[in-house]
Design a protein around this motif. Structure first.
Motif, mmCIF file in Angstrom:
data_model
loop_
_atom_site.group_PDB
_atom_site.id
_atom_site.type_symbol
_atom_site.label_atom_id
_atom_site.label_comp_id
_atom_site.label_asym_id
_atom_site.label_seq_id
_atom_site.Cartn_x
_atom_site.Cartn_y
_atom_site.Cartn_z
ATOM 1 N N PRO A 82 0.781 -1.331 -0.102
ATOM 2 C CA PRO A 82 0.021 0.020 0.026
ATOM 3 C C PRO A 82 0.846 1.266 0.014
ATOM 4 C CG PRO A 82 -0.088 -1.012 2.150
ATOM 5 C CD PRO A 82 0.779 -1.691 1.169
ATOM 6 N N GLU A 83 0.144 2.167 -0.143
ATOM 7 C CA GLU A 83 0.925 3.626 -0.147
ATOM 8 C C GLU A 83 1.501 3.872 1.381
ATOM 9 O OE1 GLU A 83 -1.213 6.965 -1.390
ATOM 10 O OE2 GLU A 83 -2.303 5.830 -2.942
ATOM 11 N N PRO A 84 2.369 4.612 1.515
ATOM 12 C CA PRO A 84 3.299 4.868 2.664
ATOM 13 C C PRO A 84 2.234 5.361 3.878
ATOM 14 C CG PRO A 84 4.798 5.369 0.807
ATOM 15 C CD PRO A 84 3.401 5.208 0.460
ATOM 16 N N LEU A 108 -5.641 -3.892 2.781
ATOM 17 C CA LEU A 108 -5.932 -5.363 3.046
ATOM 18 C C LEU A 108 -5.095 -6.125 1.902
ATOM 19 C CD1 LEU A 108 -7.225 -7.410 4.544
ATOM 20 C CD2 LEU A 108 -9.167 -6.870 2.959
ATOM 21 N N ARG A 109 -4.481 -7.117 2.398
ATOM 22 C CA ARG A 109 -3.623 -7.990 1.299
ATOM 23 C C ARG A 109 -3.773 -9.544 1.911
ATOM 24 N NH1 ARG A 109 -3.541 -3.448 -0.752
ATOM 25 N NH2 ARG A 109 -1.896 -2.553 -1.666
ATOM 26 N N ARG A 125 -5.111 -13.196 5.482
ATOM 27 C CA ARG A 125 -5.597 -11.831 4.993
ATOM 28 C C ARG A 125 -5.329 -10.935 6.060
ATOM 29 N NH1 ARG A 125 -8.701 -12.046 0.312
ATOM 30 N NH2 ARG A 125 -9.316 -14.312 -0.246
ATOM 31 N N ALA A 126 -4.382 -9.911 5.742
ATOM 32 C CA ALA A 126 -3.926 -8.970 6.743
ATOM 33 C C ALA A 126 -4.003 -7.266 6.346
ATOM 34 C CB ALA A 126 -2.591 -9.332 7.037
ATOM 35 N N LEU A 127 -3.900 -6.500 7.238
ATOM 36 C CA LEU A 127 -3.673 -5.082 7.009
ATOM 37 C C LEU A 127 -2.121 -5.110 6.644
ATOM 38 C CD1 LEU A 127 -6.311 -3.281 9.130
ATOM 39 C CD2 LEU A 127 -6.147 -3.542 6.680
ATOM 40 N N VAL A 128 -1.734 -4.491 5.878
ATOM 41 C CA VAL A 128 -0.273 -4.158 5.789
ATOM 42 C C VAL A 128 -0.226 -2.556 5.785
ATOM 43 C CG1 VAL A 128 1.725 -4.229 4.128
ATOM 44 C CG2 VAL A 128 0.079 -6.208 4.247
ATOM 45 N N LEU A 176 2.444 -5.945 9.543
ATOM 46 C CA LEU A 176 1.420 -7.059 9.183
ATOM 47 C C LEU A 176 0.568 -7.229 10.255
ATOM 48 C CD1 LEU A 176 3.672 -9.442 7.432
ATOM 49 C CD2 LEU A 176 2.494 -7.458 6.350
ATOM 50 N N HIS A 177 -0.664 -6.569 10.163
ATOM 51 C CA HIS A 177 -1.675 -6.915 11.251
ATOM 52 C C HIS A 177 -2.588 -8.038 10.755
ATOM 53 C CE1 HIS A 177 -1.505 -2.651 12.987
ATOM 54 N NE2 HIS A 177 -0.554 -2.796 12.308
#
Length: 422
Positions: A39-41, A46-47, A59-62, A79-80
């Motif tokens: 994702p953008e800085p 979600l990835r 599946r995690a928030l990055v 990585l959440h």
């Protein structure tokens, strides 16, 4: 080149969320290999995370934090993930070894923040205390240090010293050629700065909040000491018996009350005895009395100087009235226990750092004392050269508070207190 490190930075799984941090030059490349795209800085995306064979891990928030603007001062990714043990372990395993990534050591993320100038040593020490905080008072004081209260004060002192030293050096170099203020003109400011440092040395140390206030219960045998410690601790700490001499060793109980830690100590009855075992207990009791921050005296005779006089067992016939100045307490009924705690808290308040009060640890206190002594010597100097040297000494030791000349051994000892992922 600096290694890239990875660790689980959230609480021990299982948990709702598991935050995995990756810091170092290969952080974005490694996370990008798992997430396909980044994702953008500073924006969460979600990835789907996949291992080297393409199998889905989670599946995690990055999130990505580039370079000098990150918490560590280097490329940092988070990585959440879902917080199950298997999920976080699989994601970590997929990262370790990829692009040379290794598992982080305890405190290594914060140590990199220190090395890269994101925090200084005083702030790192405050953060270590914050992570270890168990009471509200510990949390408040540690947060002030972690947020830079001491560091800001030190920077102000260093700026003042630099200005004073420059004026003295100018007076030495150009005394006969300019109107530059001489060394004598700075002495009043040196005295004022020395007074500020001395005031800090009189404040309660931060270790008080960790070690607690030592409250010692003492008195003759069978005076109700064990019953009282049980009432103050609100649990069964000591054996209670009508047989004199039941307590022979020192019994301690840690208690938190209104955000303040206390260490309660029940002691053997103070008496002359021919029993060698009982005599050992009496000796320990006398040592505890000498080391007490707050002494609760349960004897019917006048208490030692400075002690709180407790008229125990006031529920018994003939003991309803307390002597003038004593606190009447019945540990059996609970009468007076709250009043006694209030009196103890009043004494403790003078021993602990106050709310929003700057508190320093033993290392910092030693440096402040050295700087104060150098400034005291400077104020008495008539030779401008010696005055300038004392100002340089004060500047050097104060700078060490925020990390100047910190040794590797010192840093190893500090960061060993941190958990993995911090």
């Amino acid at each position: 080149m600096t290694d890239t490190i990875v660790a689980l930075s959230s609480g021990r799984p299982p948990a709702a969320i598991g935050v995995i941090r990756v810091s170092g030059p290969a952080a974005f490349a490694a996370v990008g290999a798992l997430a396909d795209t980044l994702p953008e800085p500073r924006r969460a995306g979600l990835r789907v995370l996949r291992d080297a064979e393409g199998a889905i891990l989670d599946r995690a928030l990055v999130l990505c934090f580039p370079g000098l603007g990150s918490a560590t001062g280097e490329d940092l990714a988070e990585l959440h993930c879902h917080g199950g043990r298997a999920v976080t372990a699989a994601v970590e395993a997929a990262l370790v070894g990829r692009h040379g990534i290794r598992a982080a050591e305890p405190g290594e993320f914060t140590r990199r923040a220190l090395a890269n100038g994101r925090i200084d040593l005083a702030e790192a020490e405050g953060l270590a205390d914050l992570l270890a905080a168990e009471t509200e008072a510990q949390r408040r004081t540690a947060l002030l240090a972690a947020e830079g209260q001491l560091s800001g004060r030190v920077r102000g002192w260093l700026a003042t010293l630099a200005g004073l030293a420059a004026r003295v050096e100018a007076a030495i170099d150009y005394d006969d050629e300019t109107e530059t203020a001489g060394a004598g003109d700075v002495r009043a400011e040196v005295v004022a700065l020395a007074a500020a440092l001395s005031m800090l040395l009189t404040a309660p140390p931060v270790e008080r909040l960790r070690d607690g206030v030592r409250v010692v219960i003492a008195g003759p045998p069978n005076s109700g000491k064990s019953t009282l410690i049980n009432a103050l601790a609100e649990r069964e700490v000591a054996i209670v018996s009508p047989i004199a001499g039941t307590t022979r060793d020192r019994i301690e109980a840690a208690v938190q009350r209104d955000g303040v830690p206390y260490l309660l100590s029940d002691t053997a009855g103070l008496t002359d005895t021919a029993d060698p075992i009982e005599a050992i207990g009496v000796g320990l009791a006398r040592a505890a009395v000498r080391a007490a921050d707050v002494l609760l005296w349960l004897g019917d005779d006048l208490p030692p100087p400075g002690a709180l006089w407790v008229h125990a067992r006031c529920d018994l016939p003939g003991r309803e009235s307390a002597p003038m100045g004593a606190v009447a307490v019945s540990a059996v009924t609970g009468f007076g226990v709250g009043v006694l705690w209030d009196r103890v808290a009043d004494r403790a308040g003078a021993l602990l750092p106050g709310v929003d009060q700057l508190a320093i640890n033993a290392r910092q206190r030693a440096l402040v004392r050295q700087a104060s002594e150098a400034l005291a010597d400077a104020a008495g100097e008539t030779d401008p050269l010696l005055l300038a040297e004392q100002l340089r000494i004060a500047h050097r030791v104060l700078a060490a508070i925020t990390g100047a000349d910190a040794t590797e051994a010192m840093l190893d000892a500090l960061f060993s207190r941190f958990c993995l992922g911090k």
